[in-house]
Design a protein around this motif. Structure first.
Motif, PDB file in Angstrom:
ATOM      1  N   LEU A   1      52.256  36.386  38.820  1.00 22.26           N
ATOM      2  CA  LEU A   1      52.402  36.849  40.190  1.00 22.26           C
ATOM      3  C   LEU A   1      51.035  37.009  40.844  1.00 22.26           C
ATOM      4  N   ARG A   2      50.979  36.742  42.121  1.00 22.91           N
ATOM      5  CA  ARG A   2      49.737  36.848  42.875  1.00 22.91           C
ATOM      6  C   ARG A   2      49.577  38.268  43.411  1.00 22.91           C
ATOM      7  N   VAL A   3      48.340  38.799  43.323  1.00 23.03           N
ATOM      8  CA  VAL A   3      48.093  40.198  43.670  1.00 23.03           C
ATOM      9  C   VAL A   3      46.974  40.291  44.704  1.00 23.03           C
ATOM     10  N   ALA A   4      47.155  41.157  45.703  1.00 22.46           N
ATOM     11  CA  ALA A   4      46.128  41.426  46.719  1.00 22.46           C
ATOM     12  C   ALA A   4      45.744  42.901  46.661  1.00 22.46           C
ATOM     13  N   PHE A   5      44.482  43.196  46.997  1.00 27.22           N
ATOM     14  CA  PHE A   5      43.969  44.572  46.951  1.00 27.22           C
ATOM     15  C   PHE A   5      43.286  44.918  48.263  1.00 27.22           C
ATOM     16  N   ILE A   6      43.571  46.130  48.770  1.00 30.17           N
ATOM     17  CA  ILE A   6      42.907  46.661  49.960  1.00 30.17           C
ATOM     18  C   ILE A   6      42.487  48.087  49.648  1.00 30.17           C
ATOM     19  N   GLY A   7      41.194  48.400  49.793  1.00 27.74           N
ATOM     20  CA  GLY A   7      40.769  49.768  49.577  1.00 27.74           C
ATOM     21  C   GLY A   7      39.323  49.880  49.147  1.00 27.74           C
ATOM     22  N   GLY A   8      38.760  51.078  49.285  1.00 24.29           N
ATOM     23  CA  GLY A   8      37.375  51.319  48.903  1.00 24.29           C
ATOM     24  C   GLY A   8      36.392  50.685  49.868  1.00 24.29           C
TER      25      GLY A   8
ATOM     26  N   ILE B   1      46.323  38.821  54.672  1.00 26.05           N
ATOM     27  CA  ILE B   1      47.083  39.131  53.460  1.00 26.05           C
ATOM     28  C   ILE B   1      48.308  38.232  53.360  1.00 26.05           C
ATOM     29  N   ILE B   2      49.064  38.125  54.446  1.00 26.09           N
ATOM     30  CA  ILE B   2      50.280  37.305  54.439  1.00 26.09           C
ATOM     31  C   ILE B   2      49.957  35.855  54.122  1.00 26.09           C
ATOM     32  N   GLU B   3      48.874  35.341  54.696  1.00 26.06           N
ATOM     33  CA  GLU B   3      48.494  33.943  54.476  1.00 26.06           C
ATOM     34  C   GLU B   3      48.029  33.688  53.052  1.00 26.06           C
ATOM     35  N   SER B   4      47.599  34.731  52.342  1.00 23.11           N
ATOM     36  CA  SER B   4      47.209  34.554  50.930  1.00 23.11           C
ATOM     37  C   SER B   4      48.429  34.532  50.021  1.00 23.11           C
ATOM     38  N   ARG B   5      49.605  34.864  50.560  1.00 25.00           N
ATOM     39  CA  ARG B   5      50.907  34.793  49.896  1.00 25.00           C
ATOM     40  C   ARG B   5      50.947  35.572  48.574  1.00 25.00           C
ATOM     41  N   PRO B   6      50.672  36.862  48.625  1.00 25.37           N
ATOM     42  CA  PRO B   6      50.766  37.661  47.400  1.00 25.37           C
ATOM     43  C   PRO B   6      52.213  38.048  47.093  1.00 25.37           C
ATOM     44  N   ASP B   7      52.484  38.287  45.821  1.00 25.83           N
ATOM     45  CA  ASP B   7      53.761  38.865  45.413  1.00 25.83           C
ATOM     46  C   ASP B   7      53.664  40.389  45.399  1.00 25.83           C
ATOM     47  N   VAL B   8      52.463  40.887  45.089  1.00 25.75           N
ATOM     48  CA  VAL B   8      52.213  42.323  44.982  1.00 25.75           C
ATOM     49  C   VAL B   8      50.951  42.665  45.768  1.00 25.75           C
ATOM     50  N   VAL B   9      50.999  43.758  46.518  1.00 19.79           N
ATOM     51  CA  VAL B   9      49.834  44.244  47.254  1.00 19.79           C
ATOM     52  C   VAL B   9      49.559  45.673  46.812  1.00 19.79           C
ATOM     53  N   VAL B  10      48.289  45.964  46.526  1.00 17.15           N
ATOM     54  CA  VAL B  10      47.867  47.317  46.148  1.00 17.15           C
ATOM     55  C   VAL B  10      46.929  47.817  47.233  1.00 17.15           C
TER      56      VAL B  10
END
Length: 254
Positions: free
Chosen positions: A98-105, A146-155
């Motif tokens: 699954l593809r994962v994206a991260f936002i924070g820090g 984020i949407i264009e990177s097509r993640p399955d999970v976003v943190v």
């Protein structure tokens, strides 16, 4: 189905995380967030936002204790750290490609955290990451990226309630775009910053004896303030919520 009359009735048992993960990929985007004694008070105020979160878990022993005193349905702690939800989520993503994206820090923190995670969870595909410090004018552009990177999970770790607002708007944007993809969004508080500083933030003995609150209070001044100011206020609000519910039930019986 009607919403539960008490906020803490929406708390899920820790074991329910597995069923949420097994449901991936889902037909619509969903949000998983975590309540502690501080954020509980905020969500009592932000009722509309609270209802947009699909799954709530109790991040802290104190909230679990208070819930279990007043409810027949017992729960246990689940938070987004390596001793709990984070490790299971990352292992699941790696195992299921699954593809994962991260936002924070800060920019440096999220970069350092990503480097640590890529080494600790080799094979997990990280498709996007960005700093959590941005102004309101950038939110739409960030959602689109984020949407264009097509993640399955976003943190997303932006602090409460900013991270819940961000997640709710991201859900709406993903589900309304024709090229959008359903995603499971986890809020994570300070997880990204903590991971950047020391990898697994909590020593083994802290996790073994459930002393995360004390460990953070020693290291982080704002946590000490919460313990002295916000946690007593949480107890008052929690008991008040129970008392008002008791009054409503009593009036219905008379």
């Amino acid at each position: 189905m009607d919403r539960p009359s008490r906020l803490h009735d929406r708390l899920n048992a820790a074991e329910e995380l597995e069923a949420i993960l097994e449901n991936l990929p889902s037909e619509k985007s969903e949000i998983v967030s975590f309540l502690n004694s501080f954020s509980y008070r905020l969500m009592l105020i932000e009722k509309e936002l609270e209802q947009k979160i699909d799954y709530w878990f109790a991040d802290g022993q104190f909230l679990c204790i208070m819930h279990n005193i007043f409810s027949n349905r017992k729960i246990s702690r689940l938070s987004f750290d390596f001793s709990s939800a984070a490790h299971r989520v990352f292992c699941f993503c790696r195992e299921n490609r699954l593809r994962v994206a991260f936002i924070g820090g800060t920019a440096d923190e999220v970069t350092a955290a990503i480097e640590y995670l890529q080494d600790a969870y080799k094979g997990m595909e990280i498709c996007f990451y960005a700093s959590g410090y941005f102004n309101d004018e950038r939110i739409d552009a960030l959602h689109n990226s984020i949407i264009e990177s097509r993640p399955d999970v976003v943190v997303t770790g932006l602090g409460t309630p900013k991270q819940e607002f961000f997640a709710a708007k991201l859900c709406e944007a993903a589900d309304t775009r024709t090229d959008g993809k359903a995603m499971l969004i986890f809020t994570c508080g300070a997880f990204i910053s903590q991971t950047a500083s020391s990898g697994d933030y909590y020593p083994e003995w802290v996790k073994r004896y459930n002393l995360r609150w004390l460990y953070r209070a020693i290291l982080e001044p704002h946590v000490r303030i919460r313990l002295l100011k916000d946690y007593p206020a949480f107890m008052v609000l929690f008991v008040r919520e129970e008392f008002l519910l008791w009054l409503r039930r009593t009036k219905r019986l008379t």
